[in-house]
Design a protein around this motif. Sequence first.
Motif, mmCIF file in Angstrom:
data_model
loop_
_atom_site.group_PDB
_atom_site.id
_atom_site.type_symbol
_atom_site.label_atom_id
_atom_site.label_comp_id
_atom_site.label_asym_id
_atom_site.label_seq_id
_atom_site.Cartn_x
_atom_site.Cartn_y
_atom_site.Cartn_z
ATOM 1 N N LEU A 55 -21.730 -3.056 -10.022
ATOM 2 C CA LEU A 55 -22.703 -3.405 -11.053
ATOM 3 C C LEU A 55 -22.276 -2.875 -12.419
ATOM 4 O O LEU A 55 -22.359 -3.591 -13.429
ATOM 5 C CB LEU A 55 -24.090 -2.886 -10.670
ATOM 6 N N ARG A 56 -21.798 -1.644 -12.487
ATOM 7 C CA ARG A 56 -21.337 -1.078 -13.753
ATOM 8 C C ARG A 56 -20.094 -1.821 -14.230
ATOM 9 O O ARG A 56 -19.961 -2.194 -15.389
ATOM 10 C CB ARG A 56 -21.036 0.413 -13.580
ATOM 11 N N ALA A 57 -19.143 -2.050 -13.316
ATOM 12 C CA ALA A 57 -17.882 -2.702 -13.680
ATOM 13 C C ALA A 57 -18.116 -4.104 -14.235
ATOM 14 O O ALA A 57 -17.445 -4.521 -15.185
ATOM 15 C CB ALA A 57 -16.950 -2.762 -12.471
ATOM 16 N N LEU A 58 -19.053 -4.833 -13.678
ATOM 17 C CA LEU A 58 -19.336 -6.189 -14.164
ATOM 18 C C LEU A 58 -19.823 -6.186 -15.611
ATOM 19 O O LEU A 58 -19.620 -7.154 -16.336
ATOM 20 C CB LEU A 58 -20.346 -6.890 -13.249
ATOM 21 N N SER A 59 -20.430 -5.102 -16.034
ATOM 22 C CA SER A 59 -20.877 -5.031 -17.428
ATOM 23 C C SER A 59 -19.784 -4.493 -18.354
ATOM 24 O O SER A 59 -19.805 -4.751 -19.550
ATOM 25 C CB SER A 59 -22.131 -4.152 -17.550
ATOM 26 N N VAL A 60 -18.833 -3.755 -17.809
ATOM 27 C CA VAL A 60 -17.797 -3.108 -18.612
ATOM 28 C C VAL A 60 -16.574 -3.999 -18.823
ATOM 29 O O VAL A 60 -15.946 -3.973 -19.875
ATOM 30 C CB VAL A 60 -17.390 -1.770 -17.942
ATOM 31 N N ALA A 61 -16.243 -4.819 -17.837
ATOM 32 C CA ALA A 61 -14.990 -5.594 -17.873
ATOM 33 C C ALA A 61 -15.148 -6.936 -18.590
ATOM 34 O O ALA A 61 -16.087 -7.679 -18.321
ATOM 35 C CB ALA A 61 -14.494 -5.832 -16.453
ATOM 36 N N ARG A 62 -14.210 -7.221 -19.484
ATOM 37 C CA ARG A 62 -14.199 -8.503 -20.202
ATOM 38 C C ARG A 62 -13.606 -9.626 -19.357
ATOM 39 O O ARG A 62 -14.057 -10.758 -19.410
ATOM 40 C CB ARG A 62 -13.358 -8.396 -21.477
ATOM 41 N N VAL A 63 -12.558 -9.322 -18.585
ATOM 42 C CA VAL A 63 -11.826 -10.354 -17.850
ATOM 43 C C VAL A 63 -12.206 -10.375 -16.377
ATOM 44 O O VAL A 63 -12.457 -11.449 -15.817
ATOM 45 C CB VAL A 63 -10.299 -10.159 -18.006
ATOM 46 N N GLY A 64 -12.227 -9.211 -15.742
ATOM 47 C CA GLY A 64 -12.529 -9.207 -14.322
ATOM 48 C C GLY A 64 -12.664 -7.840 -13.708
ATOM 49 O O GLY A 64 -12.419 -6.817 -14.347
ATOM 50 N N VAL A 65 -13.074 -7.870 -12.445
ATOM 51 C CA VAL A 65 -13.283 -6.666 -11.658
ATOM 52 C C VAL A 65 -12.609 -6.884 -10.312
ATOM 53 O O VAL A 65 -12.702 -7.978 -9.742
ATOM 54 C CB VAL A 65 -14.792 -6.403 -11.441
ATOM 55 N N ALA A 66 -11.918 -5.876 -9.810
ATOM 56 C CA ALA A 66 -11.336 -5.931 -8.469
ATOM 57 C C ALA A 66 -11.629 -4.615 -7.776
ATOM 58 O O ALA A 66 -11.343 -3.548 -8.327
ATOM 59 C CB ALA A 66 -9.827 -6.172 -8.541
ATOM 60 N N ILE A 67 -12.249 -4.709 -6.609
ATOM 61 C CA ILE A 67 -12.495 -3.491 -5.845
ATOM 62 C C ILE A 67 -11.856 -3.623 -4.471
ATOM 63 O O ILE A 67 -11.875 -4.680 -3.851
ATOM 64 C CB ILE A 67 -13.990 -3.134 -5.704
ATOM 65 N N LEU A 68 -11.277 -2.521 -4.040
ATOM 66 C CA LEU A 68 -10.765 -2.407 -2.689
ATOM 67 C C LEU A 68 -11.868 -1.745 -1.889
ATOM 68 O O LEU A 68 -12.290 -0.639 -2.204
ATOM 69 C CB LEU A 68 -9.492 -1.547 -2.676
ATOM 70 N N ALA A 69 -12.375 -2.460 -0.880
ATOM 71 C CA ALA A 69 -13.523 -1.948 -0.127
ATOM 72 C C ALA A 69 -13.402 -2.324 1.339
ATOM 73 O O ALA A 69 -12.623 -3.202 1.708
ATOM 74 C CB ALA A 69 -14.818 -2.521 -0.707
ATOM 75 N N ARG A 70 -14.187 -1.672 2.140
ATOM 76 C CA ARG A 70 -14.286 -2.063 3.539
ATOM 77 C C ARG A 70 -14.796 -3.498 3.584
ATOM 78 O O ARG A 70 -15.660 -3.886 2.794
ATOM 79 C CB ARG A 70 -15.262 -1.170 4.287
ATOM 80 N N SER A 71 -14.305 -4.253 4.534
ATOM 81 C CA SER A 71 -14.731 -5.649 4.659
ATOM 82 C C SER A 71 -16.236 -5.769 4.875
ATOM 83 O O SER A 71 -16.855 -6.744 4.438
ATOM 84 C CB SER A 71 -13.995 -6.338 5.813
ATOM 85 N N VAL A 72 -16.826 -4.781 5.502
ATOM 86 C CA VAL A 72 -18.264 -4.825 5.763
ATOM 87 C C VAL A 72 -19.094 -4.680 4.487
ATOM 88 O O VAL A 72 -20.316 -4.797 4.534
ATOM 89 C CB VAL A 72 -18.708 -3.763 6.798
#
Length: 163
Positions: A55-72
């Motif tokens: 949620l924070r990253a979506l407001s901070v990033a101009r181009v995109g967001v990528a997170i490495l997370a558990r598939s669940v």
Amino acid sequence: MSKVLKEYFRQVRSSDAHNYGYGEIFDFVVDASEPNSVDWVITNPPFRFAEEFVLRALSVARVGVAILARSVFLESVGRYNAIFESSPPTKFAQFSERVPMVRGRLDKKASTATGYAWLVWERAAVGLPQLMWVPPCRKLLERPEDYSFPLIDESVLTNRFVL
């Protein structure tokens, strides 16, 4: 992650909530960040704070967001309501081989039963989310020097989530 990203991006700003010996001390969820202040936010957030990171990253990033997370991470009515219903990722890239992650260190012999994926949000993308797989690549991409990075003091890690 930051070390490798520096091989591909002109500028990388690294941070963590605690001093782990790399990057600045900055709590991404708590500390103020200017909206649209960076091109990308690329992170492996602590799982229990991953929703807040997105949620924070979506407001901070101009181009995109990528997170490495558990598939669940995709599973949860709460995350669906808070994130996915209004802002679904544009790409979901599931690792086809297991990605072992050991807290505070790298270990060539580590194994895991946990599945991981990259979830990517691209502002300019249109259309439905795209499902893809990251082909087996660990042996191809790992380098001997990856394992020579200084290890983190385990005593620092035990206090990581103390609020």
